[in-house]
Design an enzyme around this catalytic site. Sequence first.
Site, mmCIF file in Angstrom:
data_model
loop_
_atom_site.group_PDB
_atom_site.id
_atom_site.type_symbol
_atom_site.label_atom_id
_atom_site.label_comp_id
_atom_site.label_asym_id
_atom_site.label_seq_id
_atom_site.Cartn_x
_atom_site.Cartn_y
_atom_site.Cartn_z
ATOM 1 C CG HIS A 1 -1.946 1.307 1.382
ATOM 2 N ND1 HIS A 1 -1.387 2.327 1.997
ATOM 3 C CD2 HIS A 1 -3.165 1.545 0.876
ATOM 4 C CE1 HIS A 1 -2.511 3.171 1.809
ATOM 5 N NE2 HIS A 1 -3.400 2.709 1.055
ATOM 6 C CB CYS B 1 -4.246 -0.621 -14.284
ATOM 7 S SG CYS B 1 -5.102 -1.918 -13.589
#
Length: 587
Positions: A167, A544
Site C-alpha cells: 500500500h 494497470c
Amino acid sequence: MKIAEMEQKFPEAFKQFTEVCSILENHYRDMQDMEFTVEHGKLYMLQTRNGKRTAQAALKIACDLVDEGMRTKEEAVAMIDPRNLDTLLHPQFDATALKSAQPIAQALGASPGAACGQIVFTADDAKAWKAQGKKVVLVRLETSPEDIEGMKASQGILTVRGGMTSHAAVVARGMGTCCVSGCGDIAMDEANKKFTLAGKEYHEGDEISIDGSTGKIYDGIIPTVDATIAGEFGRIMAWADEFRRLKVRTNADTPRDAKKARELGAEGIGLCRTEHMFFGEGRIDAFREMICSDSVEEREEALEKILPMQQSDFEALYEALEGYPVTIRFLDPPLHEFVPTDEADIKKLADTKGKTVEEIKNIIDSLHEFNPMMGHRGCRLAVTYPEIAKMQTKAVIRAAMNVKKNHPDWAIEPEIMIPLIGDVKELKVVKAVVVETADAEIAAAGSDLKYEVGTMIEIPRAALTADEIGKEAAFFCFGTNDLTQMTFGFSRDDAGKFLEAYYESKIFESDPFARLDQNGVGKLMKMAIDLGKGVNPNLHIGICGEHGGDPTSVDFCDAIGLDYVSCSPFRVPIARLAAAQAAISRK
C-alpha cells in the site's frame, strides 16, 4: 593540466586533438569520454567511450545531435534510458552533502526521490506537524488506506513491512512522494513512538533522511534539491509520442493526481481506486455505519450519505481528464481495512448504530481474515452486498451525465471495472446489477450516455478462462500486482523478507513485482489476450499494475499487443518514452 593550458603549451597536439575529437564524435554520433596523453609534444589517444551523463544532459545531448544533423529523432529517442527521467521529476539529495553521508540501513526503494524531516509515527501527527510548518517523514510498520491524509502531508514514508507493491509503495508512487519500504532492521515500538535502527533509538521529532531511489536511510538531515524539467524534456516527449503505438494512461484517485498526470502526458485514467475516496471527511463514518448494519435497508441508508460525495469525486476526475477515458474500479479491499481501531471511534460508531461497544467490537473481530488478500474483497463484496455496486454505479453515471451536459463536446464514456473476477458467473452477477442501475439512471435523465463494463484480470483462473469472460466484458485490464502475487504464490507485502536471498542464489535477477515475469505471468497475459480477442475482437486491453511504468515491462506489453499501459502519474513520461522505444525497436 587543464585543456585550456594544453593549447598554450602544445599547440600542435591541441590542434590534432580537436580534429580527433570531431572525428570520434562524428563516427560514434554521441558525446565521447576520451582518454589521451601528450609525450614530448606528441598526442597519443588511449581510449574513447560514450560519456556518462545526467538525465538533463542526456536530453540536451540528444536534442543537440538532432539539431546538428548527426542523429534522427528516432535515434535520439532510442538513446535515452527512460529510468533516468525519475531524477528530473523528483527531489534529489544535494550531491556534495550526500558524498559525506553514510547510510545506516538499506531497504526497498519503493518510490523515487529524496526526503528529509522529523520523524512522526501516525497520520494524524503528520497532518498536525505539517500544519505547524514542519517537514516530516512518516514511519510506520505498514500503511493502510486510513493513512492517506498523513501520507500526503509527509515529505517521505518509511515502513518496516511491505514490498514494491505494498500500500505504501503504490500510493507514494501515485503521489510522487519518496518511499522506502520493507526495512526489517527497524525494531518498532509504535505505542511509545520510537524505534531502534543501527544501534540508535529514534524518537518522535528526531531527524532522518531517506532515498526512495536506492532504498538507503540516513541519520540526520541531508539537504535536497528540487526537481527541474528542462526545455529539452518537452521536445523529447513530443518525439516519443510520434513513434509510440501504446497509449499511456495513469493510475489516479484524486483530481490533483489526475491533473499532474495530464501535465506529464497521460491520455486517460486506467485505474481509479475508489476505496481511497471513502476516507475523506464525513465519509468514513457513513461507510463504517454501512459495515455494521444489520439489514439491506440500513446499508442503503448509510450508502446514500456517501453517494453525493462519491459523485462529486467522479465529476472532478472527469473534469480533470477533459474527455479522455476514465476507468473506475469498484470497491476492492476487504472491509476490515475500514473499521475503527481507536476506542473513541468505536464508541462513536456504537452510539450512532444504537449498539454497545462490545457488539461493534464483535463485528470488527468477525471481519478478521487469515489471508485477506485472497478473502472477502473485490467482486466478492459486490456479490455479497450488491447495494455497494448500485451506489457506485449511480455515482459514476450521474457524474458522467452532469459533466457531459456541461461539456457536450467531450467524449465521456465511463469504463466501470469489476475487480478480482475468477469465474465468468461472478462477472455476470455483478454486471447485471451495474447494467440495471446504470440503464435506469440514464433513462430517468433522458440521456444518451454510453458506458462500458469490463474486468481486471488478476487471478490466474481469469486468464485461463478469458474466452468465457471475454464474452461478457467490454475490456480487460491486467492487475499485475495481484496476478504476480497469485501466480507465484508470494505475498507482495512479505516477499521482501526472502527476495534478497533469491537474488544472491541467482533464482531471480529482479523483483517480479517491479519487473514483469514474462515467462510465467506474461504467458498468462498472452493467453488471456488470445482467448479474449478470439471471442470479442473489439475487446480493448490494458495493464494497470505498477509494471505499467517499468520500461522492460512496457516493451513486453507492446510486443503482446496491449492497447495501453497505466502507471502512477510521475511514471507517465517513463512509460511514454519506453513505449516509443518499443515501437522503434519493432520497425
